[in-house]
Design an enzyme around this catalytic site. Structure first.
Site, PDB file in Angstrom:
ATOM      1  N   ASN A  92       0.937  -1.184  -0.122  1.00  0.00           N
ATOM      2  CA  ASN A  92       0.304   0.277  -0.197  1.00  0.00           C
ATOM      3  C   ASN A  92       0.878   1.313  -0.267  1.00  0.00           C
ATOM      4  OD1 ASN A  92      -2.616  -0.594   0.367  1.00  0.00           O
ATOM      5  ND2 ASN A  92      -2.084  -1.944   1.664  1.00  0.00           N
ATOM      6  N   HIS A  93       0.324   2.402  -0.371  1.00  0.00           N
ATOM      7  CA  HIS A  93       0.776   3.603  -0.579  1.00  0.00           C
ATOM      8  C   HIS A  93       0.200   4.506   0.903  1.00  0.00           C
ATOM      9  CE1 HIS A  93       1.783   4.094  -5.204  1.00  0.00           C
ATOM     10  NE2 HIS A  93       2.000   2.810  -4.760  1.00  0.00           N
ATOM     11  N   PRO A  94       1.156   5.105   1.962  1.00  0.00           N
ATOM     12  CA  PRO A  94       0.685   5.905   2.527  1.00  0.00           C
ATOM     13  C   PRO A  94      -0.342   6.392   2.432  1.00  0.00           C
ATOM     14  CG  PRO A  94       2.237   6.826   2.508  1.00  0.00           C
ATOM     15  CD  PRO A  94       2.426   5.576   0.880  1.00  0.00           C
TER      16      PRO A  94
END
Ligand SMILES: CC(C)(COP(=O)(O)OP(=O)(O)OC[C@H]1O[C@@H](n2cnc3c(N)ncnc32)[C@H](O)[C@@H]1OP(=O)(O)O)[C@@H](O)C(=O)NCCC(=O)NCCS
Length: 220
Positions: A92-94
């Site tokens: 996941n990206h933040p």
């Protein structure tokens, strides 16, 4: 790494695969991936760092099908089958920063110096797949998920949470629809000192002469 070191590593890897009777048709395997015996990996499969793939597992070995992506630190047990176009351990990206774009953590943008920022984003796969797991085609398995021994994941599923051993699960999000075997059989399997996937292939083939059912494996 120097070009000579890279070539040496490549030759070492090829020798290792040959010795272990592996059929590896991709060039995209990171240097520290651990591979068991008789593993088959199809063309253009990508396997990132720190992955372990155990004996007799095969990954999309047919020509002309879309390749599989396996993110870093994924552990895959024995006799697993992974269908084409599947992606295992997607990170996941933040979500809590001003942007989800890698500009805040990828060294391509922020350089090597900003280690703290980079460490806070875990893009590793960390998926654990048991033994005798069948993952159909076009499956996405999210980061940190565990898939139990003997489980089946239907085509096109998105696996967002852990999957029970011997369950058959499908859909988005992936949910159990049934079990492969009865509770009695699953209990009997769990009591074995050594499961079939830990036996020699000769032993397995001998059993198969009596038939392919789980009852034969347990009783013959
Ligand atoms: C998961 C799977 C093994 C189940 O097979 P099955 O036991 O014969 O299942 P059924 O066909 O009886 O389907 C049972 C129910 O699940 C649904 N279903 C089956 N597979 C599904 C899938 N992949 N996604 C969503 N729903 C699915 C069916 O529509 C059916 O629903 P219903 O009860 O409402 O009618 C099979 O459907 C599948 O997806 N196989 C993967 C094939 C593949 O990717 N092969 C690539 C080679 S590696």
């Amino acid at each position: 790494m120097s070009i000579i070191k890279k070539i040496e590593n490549k030759i070492k890897k090829r020798k290792y695969y040959k010795k272990n009777n592996c059929e590896i048709k991709t060039k995209y395997i990171s240097s520290n991936v651990e591979m068991g015996k008789n593993v088959k990996i199809g063309k253009n499969t990508i396997i990132e760092e720190g992955c372990k793939i155990d004996n007799y597992t095969y990954i999309n070995s047919r020509q002309g099908m879309h390749p599989v992506y396996i993110n870093s630190n994924t552990i895959i047990g024995k006799y697993c089958s992974i269908g084409p176009n599947s992606m295992i351990g997607i990170g996941n990206h933040p979500l809590d920063r001003f942007t989800t774009h890698p500009v805040t953590y990828d060294k391509y943008y922020v350089g090597d110096t900003d280690e703290n920022t980079q460490q806070k984003v875990n893009m590793q796969g960390n998926v654990v797949i048991g033994n005798d797991v069948w993952i159909g085609c076009n499956v996405v398995v999210m980061q940190d998920v565990k898939i139990g021994d003997g489980a089946v994941i239907g085509a096109g599923s998105i696996v967002t949470k852990d999957i029970e051993p011997y369950s058959i699960s499908v859909g988005i999000p992936c949910e159990k629809i049934k079990m492969r075997f009865s509770n009695t059989i699953i209990k009997e399997i769990s009591k074995l000192d050594k499961n079939w996937w830990d036996q020699d292939l000769d032993y397995i083939i001998k059993k198969m002469n009596f038939g392919n059912s789980i009852e034969v494996f347990l009783n013959e």
